[in-house]
Design a protein around this motif. Structure first.
Motif, PDB file in Angstrom:
ATOM      1  N   PHE A 132     -25.479  49.785  28.742  1.00 57.71           N
ATOM      2  CA  PHE A 132     -24.938  48.459  29.066  1.00 57.71           C
ATOM      3  C   PHE A 132     -23.627  48.221  28.322  1.00 57.71           C
ATOM      4  N   VAL A 133     -23.667  48.448  27.023  1.00 59.59           N
ATOM      5  CA  VAL A 133     -22.512  48.146  26.183  1.00 59.59           C
ATOM      6  C   VAL A 133     -21.328  49.040  26.556  1.00 59.59           C
ATOM      7  N   THR A 134     -21.577  50.322  26.753  1.00 59.67           N
ATOM      8  CA  THR A 134     -20.508  51.247  27.127  1.00 59.67           C
ATOM      9  C   THR A 134     -19.904  50.857  28.475  1.00 59.67           C
ATOM     10  N   THR A 135     -20.752  50.532  29.436  1.00 57.95           N
ATOM     11  CA  THR A 135     -20.272  50.122  30.755  1.00 57.95           C
ATOM     12  C   THR A 135     -19.476  48.824  30.665  1.00 57.95           C
ATOM     13  N   ALA A 136     -19.968  47.870  29.894  1.00 56.80           N
ATOM     14  CA  ALA A 136     -19.260  46.597  29.746  1.00 56.80           C
ATOM     15  C   ALA A 136     -17.892  46.798  29.101  1.00 56.80           C
ATOM     16  N   MET A 137     -17.836  47.598  28.046  1.00 55.09           N
ATOM     17  CA  MET A 137     -16.563  47.851  27.374  1.00 55.09           C
ATOM     18  C   MET A 137     -15.590  48.565  28.308  1.00 55.09           C
ATOM     19  N   SER A 138     -16.081  49.535  29.045  1.00 53.64           N
ATOM     20  CA  SER A 138     -15.223  50.263  29.987  1.00 53.64           C
ATOM     21  C   SER A 138     -14.712  49.347  31.088  1.00 53.64           C
ATOM     22  N   THR A 139     -15.577  48.505  31.597  1.00 54.44           N
ATOM     23  CA  THR A 139     -15.191  47.576  32.667  1.00 54.44           C
ATOM     24  C   THR A 139     -14.140  46.595  32.186  1.00 54.44           C
ATOM     25  N   VAL A 140     -14.348  46.036  31.003  1.00 53.08           N
ATOM     26  CA  VAL A 140     -13.355  45.096  30.455  1.00 53.08           C
ATOM     27  C   VAL A 140     -12.028  45.805  30.229  1.00 53.08           C
ATOM     28  N   GLY A 141     -12.066  46.995  29.657  1.00 56.88           N
ATOM     29  CA  GLY A 141     -10.838  47.757  29.436  1.00 56.88           C
ATOM     30  C   GLY A 141     -10.113  48.058  30.747  1.00 56.88           C
ATOM     31  N   LEU A 142     -10.857  48.456  31.749  1.00 58.58           N
ATOM     32  CA  LEU A 142     -10.269  48.782  33.046  1.00 58.58           C
ATOM     33  C   LEU A 142      -9.681  47.546  33.711  1.00 58.58           C
ATOM     34  N   THR A 143     -10.446  46.457  33.735  1.00 59.19           N
ATOM     35  CA  THR A 143      -9.950  45.262  34.414  1.00 59.19           C
ATOM     36  C   THR A 143      -8.747  44.651  33.684  1.00 59.19           C
ATOM     37  N   HIS A 144      -8.722  44.726  32.369  1.00 60.78           N
ATOM     38  CA  HIS A 144      -7.566  44.208  31.639  1.00 60.78           C
ATOM     39  C   HIS A 144      -6.344  45.091  31.831  1.00 60.78           C
ATOM     40  N   SER A 145      -6.532  46.377  31.972  1.00 66.44           N
ATOM     41  CA  SER A 145      -5.382  47.256  32.178  1.00 66.44           C
ATOM     42  C   SER A 145      -4.829  47.137  33.604  1.00 66.44           C
ATOM     43  N   LEU A 146      -5.644  46.671  34.553  1.00 62.68           N
ATOM     44  CA  LEU A 146      -5.189  46.510  35.937  1.00 62.68           C
ATOM     45  C   LEU A 146      -4.549  45.161  36.203  1.00 62.68           C
ATOM     46  N   ARG A 147      -4.698  44.200  35.293  1.00 64.45           N
ATOM     47  CA  ARG A 147      -4.082  42.879  35.477  1.00 64.45           C
ATOM     48  C   ARG A 147      -2.579  42.976  35.397  1.00 64.45           C
ATOM     49  N   VAL A 148      -1.949  42.187  36.231  1.00 65.18           N
ATOM     50  CA  VAL A 148      -0.473  42.184  36.261  1.00 65.18           C
ATOM     51  C   VAL A 148       0.045  40.999  35.487  1.00 65.18           C
TER      52      VAL A 148
END
Length: 148
Positions: A132-148
């Protein structure tokens, strides 16, 4: 910063106390995904009334906090109580669907595995919580890096 840490600590203690109370009073794990899925998808019977009481309590607790004027701010501004969503509603709906699928696949959620399972030293809960924690951290990292 210290105030928000204190709020998190108090919230964590309350969650832990609620999990202990539930285990001692009715002998059940406070796994929210399991409680919700059984309430929604199992045949209705009187023995499930506690599930609906639990869900209703989860839904009205923030309203009680707000009505009492207690610090329960989940926004990024001290001027508002709840704040506007950070993402559009369709994105939240897709995220909710993904969370629901994930809790089904892992046979539990962060409350069942992370709070109750880890307290019982369950190896399965340890693996699930790390996932859970690894997936959540990865998702947050990915979504923040994709924000413009």
């Amino acid at each position: 910063m210290a105030t928000s840490l204190l709020h998190g600590l108090i919230g964590g203690v309350l969650i832990g106390c609620a999990a202990i109370l539930m285990m001692f009073s009715i002998g059940r794990i406070a796994g929210i995904s399991g409680i919700a899925s059984h309430a929604l998808f199992s045949r209705p019977r009187l023995s499930q009334a506690w599930r609906w009481a639990f869900i209703i309590g989860l839904l009205i607790s923030p309203l009680i906090v707000v009505s009492l004027g207690l610090p329960g701010n989940v926004a990024f501004s001290s001027e508002v109580v709840l704040g506007d969503p950070l993402v559009p509603w369709p994105v939240m709906a897709i995220a909710g669907l993904c969370i629901g699928l994930g809790t089904g696949w892992s046979h539990g959620c962060t409350s069942g595995h992370g709070v109750c399972g880890l307290a019982r030293l369950s190896p399965r809960s340890l693996v699930a919580t790390m996932t859970f924690v690894t997936t959540a951290m990865s998702t947050v990292g990915l979504t923040h890096s994709l924000r413009v």
